[in-house]
Design a protein around this motif. Structure first.
Motif, PDB file in Angstrom:
ATOM      1  N   ARG A  81       3.725  -9.248 -12.130  1.00 14.73           N
ATOM      2  CA  ARG A  81       3.428  -8.068 -11.324  1.00 14.73           C
ATOM      3  C   ARG A  81       3.698  -8.380  -9.861  1.00 14.73           C
ATOM      4  O   ARG A  81       3.481  -9.481  -9.402  1.00 14.73           O
ATOM      5  N   ARG A  82       4.133  -7.380  -9.151  1.00 18.98           N
ATOM      6  CA  ARG A  82       4.550  -7.557  -7.763  1.00 18.98           C
ATOM      7  C   ARG A  82       3.371  -7.437  -6.798  1.00 18.98           C
ATOM      8  O   ARG A  82       2.300  -6.981  -7.159  1.00 18.98           O
ATOM      9  N   TYR A 124       1.792  -4.022  -6.468  1.00 19.20           N
ATOM     10  CA  TYR A 124       0.861  -3.699  -7.544  1.00 19.20           C
ATOM     11  C   TYR A 124      -0.517  -4.239  -7.195  1.00 19.20           C
ATOM     12  O   TYR A 124      -1.526  -3.540  -7.325  1.00 19.20           O
ATOM     13  N   ALA A 180      -2.454  -2.392  -4.580  1.00 23.91           N
ATOM     14  CA  ALA A 180      -3.080  -1.173  -5.096  1.00 23.91           C
ATOM     15  C   ALA A 180      -4.249  -1.482  -6.033  1.00 23.91           C
ATOM     16  O   ALA A 180      -5.082  -0.612  -6.284  1.00 23.91           O
ATOM     17  N   HIS A 181      -4.321  -2.716  -6.554  1.00 20.50           N
ATOM     18  CA  HIS A 181      -5.368  -3.119  -7.490  1.00 20.50           C
ATOM     19  C   HIS A 181      -6.003  -4.423  -6.994  1.00 20.50           C
ATOM     20  O   HIS A 181      -5.821  -5.481  -7.579  1.00 20.50           O
ATOM     21  N   GLU A 215      -8.177  -6.649  -9.319  1.00 22.59           N
ATOM     22  CA  GLU A 215      -7.361  -7.407 -10.257  1.00 22.59           C
ATOM     23  C   GLU A 215      -6.708  -8.611  -9.558  1.00 22.59           C
ATOM     24  O   GLU A 215      -6.592  -9.692 -10.136  1.00 22.59           O
ATOM     25  N   GLU A 225       2.722 -14.611 -10.254  1.00 16.01           N
ATOM     26  CA  GLU A 225       1.588 -13.704 -10.062  1.00 16.01           C
ATOM     27  C   GLU A 225       0.564 -14.303  -9.109  1.00 16.01           C
ATOM     28  O   GLU A 225      -0.076 -13.574  -8.370  1.00 16.01           O
ATOM     29  N   ASN A 260       1.928 -13.621  -5.615  1.00 18.09           N
ATOM     30  CA  ASN A 260       1.877 -12.188  -5.311  1.00 18.09           C
ATOM     31  C   ASN A 260       0.452 -11.711  -5.091  1.00 18.09           C
ATOM     32  O   ASN A 260       0.186 -10.926  -4.177  1.00 18.09           O
TER      33      ASN A 260
END
Length: 82
Positions: free
Chosen positions: A24-25, A28, A31-32, A35, A52, A55
């Motif tokens: 995941r970038r 992402y 925005a989360h 997580e 990940e 990032n």
């Protein structure tokens, strides 16, 4: 028995058949954020590895910078002395 076509087919499928998804970038994780925090914890204890980790860490750093800026600059409205 001709083995060459089978070997060629396996070579073509092998890179895609491993089931590994693309990491995941950073956007992402921005925005989360919750997580991203979980991923960074996993990176620290060794249960998560790879891109990940980078990032998620970058997304957390950017989020912290935004929060710091918001605290320093306020809500963006011009200051009017009373």
């Amino acid at each position: 028995m001709n083995i060459q076509p089978i070997a060629v087919a396996m070579v073509r499928v092998a890179p895609f058949g491993c089931g590994r998804a693309e990491p995941r970038r950073q956007l992402y994780f921005e925005a989360h954020i919750d997580e991203a925090r979980e991923i960074v914890e996993g990176c620290r204890d060794g249960s998560v590895r790879g891109d990940e980790c980078t990032n998620a860490e970058r997304a957390l750093s950017r989020n912290e910078a935004k929060e710091r800026s918001k605290r320093f600059l306020g809500d963006g409205k011009a200051y009017t002395p009373r």
